[in-house]
Motif scaffolding. Structure first.
Motif, PDB file in Angstrom:
ATOM      1  N   THR A  82     -48.093  -8.160  13.559  1.00  0.00           N
ATOM      2  CA  THR A  82     -49.006  -8.129  14.702  1.00  0.00           C
ATOM      3  C   THR A  82     -49.254  -9.542  15.226  1.00  0.00           C
ATOM      4  OG1 THR A  82     -50.034  -6.149  13.812  1.00  0.00           O
ATOM      5  CG2 THR A  82     -51.283  -7.355  15.471  1.00  0.00           C
ATOM      6  N   CYS A  83     -49.503 -10.466  14.331  1.00  0.00           N
ATOM      7  CA  CYS A  83     -49.720 -11.853  14.767  1.00  0.00           C
ATOM      8  C   CYS A  83     -48.475 -12.398  15.451  1.00  0.00           C
ATOM      9  CB  CYS A  83     -50.085 -12.743  13.578  1.00  0.00           C
ATOM     10  SG  CYS A  83     -51.749 -12.434  12.956  1.00  0.00           S
ATOM     11  N   VAL A 114     -55.407 -10.749  12.463  1.00  0.00           N
ATOM     12  CA  VAL A 114     -55.462 -12.008  13.224  1.00  0.00           C
ATOM     13  C   VAL A 114     -56.149 -13.131  12.457  1.00  0.00           C
ATOM     14  CG1 VAL A 114     -55.285 -10.858  15.452  1.00  0.00           C
ATOM     15  CG2 VAL A 114     -57.561 -11.309  14.469  1.00  0.00           C
ATOM     16  N   GLY A 115     -56.941 -12.771  11.454  1.00  0.00           N
ATOM     17  CA  GLY A 115     -57.573 -13.797  10.632  1.00  0.00           C
ATOM     18  C   GLY A 115     -56.673 -14.295   9.515  1.00  0.00           C
ATOM     19  N   GLY A 116     -55.491 -13.704   9.388  1.00  0.00           N
ATOM     20  CA  GLY A 116     -54.523 -14.187   8.409  1.00  0.00           C
ATOM     21  C   GLY A 116     -54.704 -13.647   6.997  1.00  0.00           C
ATOM     22  N   ILE A 117     -55.679 -12.754   6.817  1.00  0.00           N
ATOM     23  CA  ILE A 117     -55.999 -12.308   5.451  1.00  0.00           C
ATOM     24  C   ILE A 117     -54.909 -11.407   4.871  1.00  0.00           C
ATOM     25  CG2 ILE A 117     -57.687 -11.011   4.082  1.00  0.00           C
ATOM     26  CD1 ILE A 117     -59.758 -11.965   6.260  1.00  0.00           C
ATOM     27  N   ASP A 118     -54.451 -10.450   5.673  1.00  0.00           N
ATOM     28  CA  ASP A 118     -53.372  -9.558   5.232  1.00  0.00           C
ATOM     29  C   ASP A 118     -52.142 -10.364   4.815  1.00  0.00           C
ATOM     30  OD1 ASP A 118     -51.690  -6.893   5.508  1.00  0.00           O
ATOM     31  OD2 ASP A 118     -50.713  -8.377   6.799  1.00  0.00           O
ATOM     32  N   GLU A 140     -56.116 -19.499   7.653  1.00  0.00           N
ATOM     33  CA  GLU A 140     -56.595 -19.759   9.002  1.00  0.00           C
ATOM     34  C   GLU A 140     -55.926 -18.751   9.924  1.00  0.00           C
ATOM     35  OE1 GLU A 140     -56.084 -23.972   9.812  1.00  0.00           O
ATOM     36  OE2 GLU A 140     -56.128 -23.475  11.959  1.00  0.00           O
ATOM     37  N   GLY A 141     -56.696 -18.154  10.806  1.00  0.00           N
ATOM     38  CA  GLY A 141     -56.153 -17.128  11.697  1.00  0.00           C
ATOM     39  C   GLY A 141     -55.600 -17.713  12.977  1.00  0.00           C
ATOM     40  N   LEU A 151     -47.737 -17.856  12.651  1.00  0.00           N
ATOM     41  CA  LEU A 151     -48.649 -17.735  11.507  1.00  0.00           C
ATOM     42  C   LEU A 151     -47.765 -17.786  10.270  1.00  0.00           C
ATOM     43  CD1 LEU A 151     -51.448 -17.334  10.297  1.00  0.00           C
ATOM     44  CD2 LEU A 151     -51.030 -14.868  10.360  1.00  0.00           C
ATOM     45  N   LEU A 152     -47.706 -18.957   9.671  1.00  0.00           N
ATOM     46  CA  LEU A 152     -46.712 -19.213   8.634  1.00  0.00           C
ATOM     47  C   LEU A 152     -47.369 -19.312   7.259  1.00  0.00           C
ATOM     48  CD1 LEU A 152     -43.660 -19.974   8.185  1.00  0.00           C
ATOM     49  CD2 LEU A 152     -44.423 -22.350   8.207  1.00  0.00           C
TER      50      LEU A 152
END
Lengths: 428, 428
Positions: free
Chosen positions: A163-164, A199-203, A228-229, A250-251
Motif C-alpha cells: 500500500t505504501c 502508512v505508519g510503517g508498523i506492518d 517512521e511512516g 518505505l524501506l
C-alpha cells in the motif's frame, strides 16, 4: 499413499478463502507433490453463514478458534485471523499445547510474541511456519532459512508494504498528493482497519523484525525497530528526489553493525535506477546479501488472496512432506538477544524545509546544522511563495542522531514555516 | 547434538573449492542452523597436489570419484565435476547404489540422465538435490518445488546463462561486436571449455529442461528443447531492437500449451522496460508464473564460486535437517512424458536481412513472406552500402513454422546478401 494431513483453518477473510480454494482446486496436485492428501477438517471465523464465494459445507464449523485449534482431527492449525493478541494468540497457544503444528500469516503476532511462541512450539515438539507473514507470495523466509543457510547474512532490506509503495509510486506517476491517494486506498480496501499499520510503517516493521531474526539468529525484537511512516512525504519530496536521480521508498533495512543490530523501517531515498528504486505499485521486493551468495533480489506480489494463500500452501506442503525446522531457523534457545543499534551508520540525508521570508534565515539554518556537526553537500532554494521559501539540503554523511539534533535546533529558531522533512539517502 | 553429516566432495574447481571454504569457515553457523556438524570426510579431483587456495590436508584424498562415492564414511556425495557422462555419471550412480544422497551442480547430467538417476535414487531410498545446477545462487529449484507447491505453474522463463547476457549487454553498452566480446569472455575465463555450451544456448537449455520438469511434473526432456545460440546477433540487431523499445536476451521459456509442452531457449526481443529487459551483465533472472502466486521474479548471480557454493550448501543443509524430496519434486514414476510442442505459440517476429541492390528485391521479399502466411506489421529499409540494403521487418503474430517457411523461400530468391536473422518478440 500416506495418511491425509488435516487442516483446521481459522479466519476466512481474503487469505483464508484463498487457502480453501487452493486445497479444493489442487487436491490432486498437492497429493502428487507431497505424497499425501491435504484435507480441511474444520474452519472457524467471526461470522458463520456469510457468503464467501466458496463452499464450506464439507467442513465442520467452529465458532471458537481455540476450540478449532484443539480438535482431535486437526493436524495443522492454520491461523489467518490476524492481530498480535486476542484470539489469534490464544488459539495459536492452544494449538501448540494440543500438539498441532501451526501455519500462520500473522506478522504482528510473531513480531511481538514470536520468541515465546517459538519456545512453546519447541517444548511441544511442534513447529510454526510463517512464509505468508512476510512479503506475501515471495518465498523470502524459505530463502533465508534454507536456501541461504550456508551464508553469513550481511544485510536484508526491502519494500514490504504494498500500500505504501502504491501510494508513493502513484504520487509520482499521477502527480497526486498523499492525502488524495490515502483516500483512494481507503476506498479500494487497500488499507488495514487501522491505517497507521500501513502508512505508519508498523506492518512493514513487523515483517522486518521477523526477517532480522531469521537472518541473524536473533530473538525477534520489534520494539527495537526504528519506525517512521510515509505520512509526511509530499509531492514536492517525490519531485525533488526524482530530480536528483532518487525515488522515495518505505524501506526496511536490517543489518549487523559493530554497534549492534540495526533495524529501520523508514522512507528513504534510493537510486531510481536500482531494483528497489524501480519497484512500481503494490508489489514487494526483498534484497538479501550474504557473504557467499553476494546478493539476490526477490520480487513479487506482497499481498492478495492468491499470492498469500500460495505462501500458506507452501508451508502446509512442507509439513505434509515432513520438513520440520525451528520457527526462526534455529532453536529458540540459541537465538541471541541482539544489542539494538538505535540509529543507522552514517549516510547522506535529504532535508526539506520551508523558511519564513526573513533576513538571515538561511544563515540560521546553516548555523544550526553546523553546530550539530552536520555538513552540507548541496543546498538549493527553489520556488517561493509570498511568505515562505522552500529550501532543500543534501548533507554529507551524518548520523540520524546528528540530524535529529540539527532539526531540534532548527525548530528553536524563528525561521521555519514547517517542521523539516529529513530522509536518509540509502545506497542500495 | 546429532551425528555429523559427512561429505565426499568430487571436483575441486571453482565451485568445489567454494564449498570447502564455506564448510570450514561456517562450521559453527551450519551446526547451529541444522542441528548437527557438517564435515568433509574426503575429496577427489583430477589433479592432486595443486594449490587451490584452501587447505585440504584434513581430508582423505581419492583419485577416483567412484571410490569416493562408495566410501563408508561418506553420507552425501557432492558431485561438482560436471559433464553429462563419464566420471560424473559413474560416480553419481555409484553413490546412489552405495546408499548415499547426492548433491550436484551438474545441469548436463540431470538434463540428459535425470529421469533414470531419479528412478535409481528412489529405488535406493536416496535423494538427488541440484539447486546449484540452475541459476547459481538463486533459489529457483526450491521456489518451484517447495514454496510454490500449491500452484499450478503456468510459465517459467529466464535468462540463465550469464556469459551470454554479459556479451549481449556489453554489445549494447560498449558498441562492441559479438566476436570482440566472445574473445574478451574467452580471455576472462567466462566460457566453458566448449564455448558452444554457452553461446550456443546448450548450457541454458539444460537448465530450462530441469525447470520444466519440476514446474510441470514431467520427465526432463532436453532433446525437446528448441535451442538457438546468440552467435548471429549483430550490433545492428541490438540497436534496431533498442530503437523499438526492446532488448535482446537469450531467453528460456517453458510453458504448457494445448499442443504440448513448449521449451525454448533462444535469443528473443523482450520489452526494454521489463525486469528481464533490464537485466544487466552476468547475472541471471528467473520469472515464475503460477495460478495462485501470479508472478515472482528471482534475480541474482548465476555462477561463480560463492553463489554456486551457497546453493550447494543450501542443499546440504536441507539433507542435514532431514528434508527429503523426490528429485524432481514428485516421485519419478509419477512424472509424465510430455508431448513436445515443437514451436511456440504465435508471436510477432523481428526479421533482419540484407538485400542485394536489384530492382524488385523488396517485392520478392514481401511475396515470399505473404506466400508463407506471414504478414508484415512494420518494414523499414535503413542505411545502405554500395551493393546491399539492410531491411528490417516486424511481423504480425505468426508461428515459427511459418517464419521458417518464409526464410527458406527467401533463401531461394536471388535478392539476399545474407541469411535473414529471425528473432521472436516475447511479451514477458
Amino acid at each position: 499413499m500416506a495418511q491425509a494431513l488435516r487442516l483446521g483453518i481459522a479466519g476466512l477473510g481474503t487469505v483464508g478463502v484463498g487457502v480453501v480454494k487452493i486445497v479444493r482446486r489442487q487436491a490432486a496436485l498437492l497429493a502428487a507433490r507431497t505424497g499425501r492428501p491435504i484435507e480441511i477438517a474444520a474452519v472457524s471465523a467471526r461470522y458463520a453463514g456469510k457468503d464467501r464465494g466458496v463452499s464450506l459445507s464439507g467442513y465442520d464449523w467452529e465458532d471458537d478458534a481455540v476450540a478449532l485449534a484443539r480438535r482431535d482431527d486437526v493436524d495443522v492449525f492454520v491461523e489467518l485471523m490476524g492481530g498480535s493478541d486476542g484470539p489469534a494468540k490464544a488459539a495459536t497457544e492452544a494449538a501448540l499445547a494440543a500438539g498441532k503444528d501451526v501455519v500462520t500469516a500473522n506478522k504482528a503476532l510473531l513480531a511481538i510474541h514470536g520468541q515465546s511462541l517459538a519456545e512453546q512450539a519447541e517444548a511441544a515438539g511442534r513447529v510454526i511456519r510463517f512464509e505468508a507473514a512476510v512479503a506475501g507470495g515471495i518465498p523470502v523466509i524459505k530463502a533465508l532459512t534454507e536456501s541461504l543457510a550456508g551464508n553469513d547474512i550481511t544485510r536484508v532490506m526491502g519494500v514490504m508494504n504494498g500500500t505504501c509503495n502504491y501510494i508513493l509510486t502513484r504520487m509520482e506517476s499521477e502527480g497526486l498528493g498523499y492525502n488524495a491517494l490515502f483516500e483512494e486506498c481507503a476506498k479500494l480496501g487497500y488499507l488495514e482497519a487501522d491505517p497507521n499499520l500501513d502508512v505508519g510503517g508498523i506492518d512493514a516493521a513487523h515483517k522486518l523484525a521477523l526477517l532480522a531474526a531469521i537472518a541473524f539468529g536473533t530473538k525477534p525484537d520489534f520494539d527495537a525497530v526504528e519506525i517512521e511512516g510515509i505520512q509526511r512525504i509530499s509531492l514536492d519530496d517525490i519531485h525533488q528526489a526524482a530530480d536528483m536521480g532518487y525515488r522515495i521508498k518505505l524501506l526496511g533495512v536490517a543489518k549487523r553493525t559493530p554497534r549492534g543490530l540495526e533495524q529501520r523501517m523508514q522512507p528513504c531515498l534510493v537510486p531510481a535506477e536500482s531494483p528497489l528504486g524501480r519497484l512500481e505499485g503494490g508489489t514487494n521486493m526483498v534484497v538479501i546479501e550474504g557473504d557467499a551468495v553476494d546478493r539476490i533480489v526477490l520480487h513479487g506480489p506482497g499481498a492478495g488472496e492468491g499470492p498469500t494463500a500460495s505462501a500458506v500452501l507452501g508451508d502446509i506442503c512442507d509439513l505434509a512432506r515432513g520438513f520440520r525446522l525451528p520457527t526462526f531457523g534455529q532453536p529458540a534457545a540459541s537465538l541471541e538477544q541482539a544489542q539494538p543499534a538505535r540509529t543507522g551508520l552514517p549516510a547522506p540525508y535529504y532535508l526539506r524545509m520551508a523558511l519564513l521570508d526573513k533576513p538571515g534565515a538561511l544563515a540560521k539554518v546553516a548555523a544550526a546544522l553546523g553546530d550539530a556537526g552536520v555538513s552540507i553537500d548541496r543546498m538549493r532554494q527553489y520556488g517561493h511563495t509570498d511568505t515562505t521559501a522552500p529550501v532543500l539540503i543534501v548533507t554529507h554523511k551524518t548520523t540520524r542522531a546528528e540530524i535529529d539534533t540539527a532539526v531540534e535546533a532548527l525548530s528553536r529558531t524563528d525561521v521555519l514555516a514547517m517542521d523539516p522533512v529529513a530522509l536518509r539517502i540509502e545506497e542500495v
